[in-house]
Design a protein around this motif. Structure first.
Motif, short mmCIF file in Angstrom:
data_model
loop_
_atom_site.label_atom_id
_atom_site.label_comp_id
_atom_site.label_asym_id
_atom_site.label_seq_id
_atom_site.Cartn_x
_atom_site.Cartn_y
_atom_site.Cartn_z
N SER A 124 110.58 59.57 -27.32
CA SER A 124 109.61 60.43 -28.01
C SER A 124 108.20 59.89 -27.84
N LEU A 330 106.80 74.78 -30.98
CA LEU A 330 107.32 73.76 -31.88
C LEU A 330 108.81 73.93 -32.11
N ALA A 518 103.56 68.11 -30.72
CA ALA A 518 104.03 68.10 -32.11
C ALA A 518 105.55 68.11 -32.19
N THR A 519 106.19 68.95 -31.35
CA THR A 519 107.64 69.04 -31.43
C THR A 519 108.32 67.78 -30.94
N GLY A 521 107.07 64.75 -31.13
CA GLY A 521 106.91 63.73 -32.15
C GLY A 521 107.73 64.03 -33.40
N PHE A 522 107.64 65.28 -33.87
CA PHE A 522 108.30 65.63 -35.13
C PHE A 522 109.82 65.64 -34.99
N PHE A 523 110.31 66.47 -34.07
CA PHE A 523 111.77 66.58 -33.94
C PHE A 523 112.38 65.34 -33.30
N VAL A 526 112.83 63.29 -36.32
CA VAL A 526 113.87 63.91 -37.15
C VAL A 526 115.25 63.64 -36.59
N THR A 539 119.52 68.89 -36.80
CA THR A 539 118.24 69.14 -36.12
C THR A 539 118.19 70.54 -35.55
N CYS A 542 116.90 72.95 -38.13
CA CYS A 542 115.45 72.83 -38.31
C CYS A 542 114.70 73.61 -37.24
#
Length: 583
Positions: A124, A330, A518-519, A521-523, A526, A539, A542
């Motif tokens: 990531s 995202l 963003a996706t 990093g975020f997912f 997650v 996941t 989400c």
């Protein structure tokens, strides 16, 4: 005398000459003419033989040449995608056992939740650094297009990654934590050339040379060629890595980048920076320096639109569209990587398994976008036009001529009332043709919304996978909701004026890139947290939630009102054939 005058005009020299000298001259001239024709024919054959490869390329339709270029370049980028992830998995495994006791059990020693979580975290970070550098590369590529033209700029975006591939071989040889750090450092080269910049430039070329009615289908086929190149690259790269070692795919990618650069120079059309529709119109001043570098950001601002009545309003269609696209990216852009991570962590997929999985995923997306997507858009536009026509029919008598699109071909202006009847048939096609074209594009926005809904439903079903073949089935089904990106590009080019087309595509690519950052990093985090807790399948749910939110936001996106004029920053105006009706 009559025979002498008509002899040169008769074929095969059948006329009668008055003297032997004239006969000899006639025969000599015929022989020299035949020799000249034979020599000319031989020269043409030789010229045709020597220029045959280039002639074959240039005789292909320009859309075909662009699609082939996208396939070749994407294949070059995709050779190393599966080996990079598998290399990270092995390097993370080596680094894990430098701080823990040696593995003494049965099975794969790298099949541990801690290693899966560490691989997801490090990968990531790699994806985030690539995306950050790619965002800078996006502005650089857009600026470079305006300076040297799309073709030379595309060559630069393809040649620079060849250098990055060579440096990544050092990371493979180093291994462990040192190898991971080398891979992270090589992403700085992406600032000068990378996948984000080349995708932007090739989309700009499509926007410049393809007719407006064909843009959305060609954008879809272009995206399909990206996926087809990924399918070939994923599968080939994984198989090469298994057969000849983890380093060999990087060497093959280097050669492929060089071949792709040569093809771009030979096959793609040249578009001068001065003739691009993205440049400002004559008499206006183009932005220079830092302002020109960040010109795409101006497209994201609310538009000023002048209605037929003369009233100026602020139109938020582009801003809402970009917001929905961001949320859509995202939700959907992490799907391929999520399936790969989930398969590796839960079902113990190896390099070749992930190669087949990603190849299947990309191949199905390619089939959908190249074969089905253009047909869906074509049929959908016809259906949507009929649907809107039926909905507007009962209201036409009560609507004023100024706001009714059906009255555009009627006499509503004073100067039209004085025109003779003989001019009606000639003027009507010129008046009605642009609204008919823009009416078709309303379905593109309609399709964009429901594509995200379908993506959310299919993504949530992936969480139910309990066997290996379930993962392959999910990879085959998810691509059938992958028309979001080309549909968004088609809508974006219609919402903006022709002079803003290049900057509009640049801005949309920027939004997608930020959403991708963003996706990842975020997912990525997650998934790492849920994998460490033993519940990575959550996941997928989400992702599905964010897809539904994106579709809800796009409900509020509209085309500019019908017959309105877009007021640009330099006080020039351009007619925009939109519609005020809700989709």
């Amino acid at each position: 005398m009559a025979a002498d005058e008509t002899t040169p005009l008769l074929p095969n020299g059948t006329g009668t000459a008055t003297t032997s000298g004239n006969n000899v001259d006639t025969n000599n001239s015929q022989l020299s003419s035949q020799d000249s024709n034979n020599n000319h024919h031989d020269v043409n054959k030789e010229k045709q033989w020597t220029l045959n490869p280039l002639t074959l390329l240039t005789r292909l339709h320009v859309e075909t040449r662009i699609l082939l270029a996208s396939f070749l370049i994407t294949t070059s980028f995709s050779f190393t995608q599966v080996p990079i992830f598998y290399a990270f998995h092995l390097m993370e495994c080596d680094d894990f056992y430098t701080h823990h006791p040696p593995y003494a059990g049965s099975g794969d020693r790298c099949s541990r939740n801690e290693i899966a979580a560490g691989t997801a975290t490090d990968f990531s970070f790699l994806a985030m650094s690539t995306t950050i550098c790619g965002t800078v590369n996006l502005f650089f590529a857009g600026w470079l297009v305006k300076k040297i033209g799309p073709r030379l700029a595309l060559m630069a975006q393809v040649l620079v990654p060849a250098i990055r591939v060579l440096t990544q071989i050092l990371g493979v040889l180093a291994g462990g934590r040192s190898g991971i750090m080398i891979f992270q450092a090589t992403q700085l080269i992406t600032v000068l050339g990378g996948p984000v910049g080349y995708i932007l430039i090739i989309n700009i070329i499509v926007g410049e040379v393809v007719s407006p009615a064909r843009r959305t289908p060609v954008f879809g086929m272009l995206q399909g060629c990206f996926m087809l190149g990924q399918a070939v690259g994923y599968l080939t790269g994984g198989m090469i890595g298994d057969a000849w070692g983890i380093r060999r795919p990087f060497e093959v990618a280097f050669v492929a980048f060089l071949v792709s650069t040569a093809y771009v120079q030979l096959a793609l059309p040249y578009v001068s920076p001065e003739s691009m529709a993205g440049d400002k119109k004559a008499g206006s001043k183009a932005a220079k320096g830092v302002a020109g570098f960040f010109a795409p950001l101006k497209v994201l601002a609310p538009q000023r639109v002048r209605l037929r009545s003369g009233k100026v309003i602020r139109h938020l269609g582009v801003l809402i569209l970009c917001t929905g696209v961001f949320l859509g990216v995202l939700a959907t852009d992490f799907a391929a990587m999520l399936i790969q991570m989930y398969a590796t962590a839960v079902f113990e997929f190896h390099q070749s398994d992930n190669g087949w999985l990603m190849s299947e995923f990309a191949l199905m997306r390619a089939v959908f976008l190249i074969v089905l997507f253009p047909r869906i858009i074509s049929s959908g536009r016809k259906w949507y036009a009929k649907r809107q026509s039926k909905l507007r029919q009962p209201r036409r008598e009560s609507m004023s001529d100024e706001r009714d699109p059906a009255t555009q071909g009627l006499l509503i202006q004073p100067e039209q009332l004085e025109a003779p009847m003989g001019t009606y048939a000639e003027e009507e096609p010129m008046v009605t043709q642009p609204p008919a074209e823009t009416e078709d594009t309303h379905f593109d926005l309609f399709f964009l919304r429901w594509s995200l809904v379908a993506d959310g439903l299919l993504t949530s079903c992936t969480a139910l996978a309990t066997k290996k073949w379930h993962i392959y089935l999910a990879a085959a089904m998810l691509p059938f909701a992958s028309g979001t990106a080309p549909a968004a590009k088609g809508v974006m080019t219609e919402m903006c004026s022709s002079s803003q087309r290049a900057d509009a595509l640049n801005a949309l690519t920027l939004v997608e890139n930020i959403g991708r950052l963003a996706t990842q990093g975020f997912f990525g985090f997650v998934f790492a947290a849920l994998a460490e807790a033993g519940k990575p399948h959550l996941t997928f749910y989400c992702n599905a939630i964010f897809a539904m939110i994106a579709a809800s936001v796009l409900i509020f996106s509209r085309f500019p009102p019908n017959g309105s004029e877009l007021i640009e920053t330099d006080d020039t105006e351009e007619h925009v054939n939109g519609s005020s009706q809700s989709e």
